[in-house]
Enzyme design. Sequence first.
Site, short mmCIF file in Angstrom:
data_model
loop_
_atom_site.label_atom_id
_atom_site.label_comp_id
_atom_site.label_asym_id
_atom_site.label_seq_id
_atom_site.Cartn_x
_atom_site.Cartn_y
_atom_site.Cartn_z
N TYR A 21 0.80 -1.21 0.00
CA TYR A 21 0.00 0.00 0.00
C TYR A 21 0.85 1.28 0.00
O TYR A 21 0.32 2.37 0.23
CB TYR A 21 -0.93 0.03 1.22
CG TYR A 21 -0.24 -0.17 2.55
CD1 TYR A 21 0.67 0.76 3.03
CD2 TYR A 21 -0.51 -1.28 3.34
CE1 TYR A 21 1.30 0.59 4.25
CE2 TYR A 21 0.11 -1.47 4.55
CZ TYR A 21 1.01 -0.53 5.01
OH TYR A 21 1.63 -0.71 6.22
N ASP A 273 4.17 16.24 1.80
CA ASP A 273 4.62 14.87 1.57
C ASP A 273 3.72 14.11 0.60
O ASP A 273 4.18 13.25 -0.15
CB ASP A 273 4.65 14.14 2.93
CG ASP A 273 5.27 12.75 2.84
OD1 ASP A 273 6.12 12.54 1.96
OD2 ASP A 273 4.91 11.89 3.66
N CYS A 322 -13.72 18.15 13.50
CA CYS A 322 -13.21 17.53 12.28
C CYS A 322 -12.42 18.50 11.41
O CYS A 322 -11.36 18.17 10.88
CB CYS A 322 -14.38 16.97 11.47
SG CYS A 322 -13.97 16.41 9.82
#
Length: 374
Positions: A21, A273, A322
């Site tokens: 993955y 990243d 959130c």
Amino acid sequence: MPPLSLMIKPVSGQCTMRCRYCFYEDVAANRDQADKGKMSIETLENLVRRAMAYAEGYVSFAFQGGEPTLAGLDFFQELIRLEKKYRKTGLKVGNSIQTNGYKINDELLKFLVEEDFLIGISLDGTKNIHDRLRVDAKGRETYLEVLKTVKRLKELGGEFNILTVVNKYVANNGAECFKQLSEYKYLQFVPCIDPFDGEASDYSLNPEEYGKFLKDTFDLYYSSFKKGKPVSVRNFDNYIGILLGREPENCGMCGRCGSYFLIEANGDVYPCDFYVLDQWCMGNINNSSFFRLEATGKGESFRKLSYHISAECMDCRWYKLCRGGCRRDREPFENGLPGLNKWCSSYKTLFEFSYPRMCDIAKALRDGKNKVNA
């Protein structure tokens, strides 16, 4: 200037393992030059020198990969020498490294501990789950070798945490994985992401599975706190921090992209990243200072794309916790703007399930307690 956070890939995507993955393999495949080699000492010196000149108060050097330990002991010894050479009076320096923990040279491991590196070890819960997707270059299992590194770190007294990628197999065994890892006290659970093309695999995580995983692990997180034996879980800790009025330290939980620099092995610089792609290259540290790199405006353009808040988010009772989530989880964009977070329903499930207990923990911490009254 503000404190400076750097994420550095000293050997680009080169690695001793072949995790199925691996998101960075997909990132590298989507740019003209997939492998940017190994960072030279000249590039390292330019990086450290320019970082020390730019930063105020604090500078963080975080090494990732691929597998950053492939840079070798000499590379990290030179890093420390250069940090001492260029460090300004009053500037604090932090070093960290995220490693797969697979067959690390003992001399290097001792050096990292002695120089106070915070070490992250990637470990996916139980042996069967870990070895299913995290194999070495020859397809061999890696779990037991990683545990040897963890054992050695404990013997050396090193500071380390465990990072687990929450794929389908981890998510469907959340409680078991938490119990297996809880002895290490400091855990990160990061949801597995699919490639940019959105193609799913047998290990791909869906929102329902991730929501169940969050509930299962929060139950145990809360239980450990209630017993006075807390286990730190990064995302849960950040939610508690938000309830206490703190800003999240986790970039992906801030609701908008943060300001840091990703430096590839050849010195190319990027704003994130997850987006080490040609279109977002800001320049190269060998011929540009951080002042000039920031002045290009490319980093700010990247960050501004994350500022959009959907109407559904604005109307959600959980938005303040959130905050819309990480930009990478809001792909694909719609009309040039980030879409709804793919884990939206997962987070709603978690908050509806855990909010009163999150408040209990926040209250206990506010009162100076490390446990919730029964």
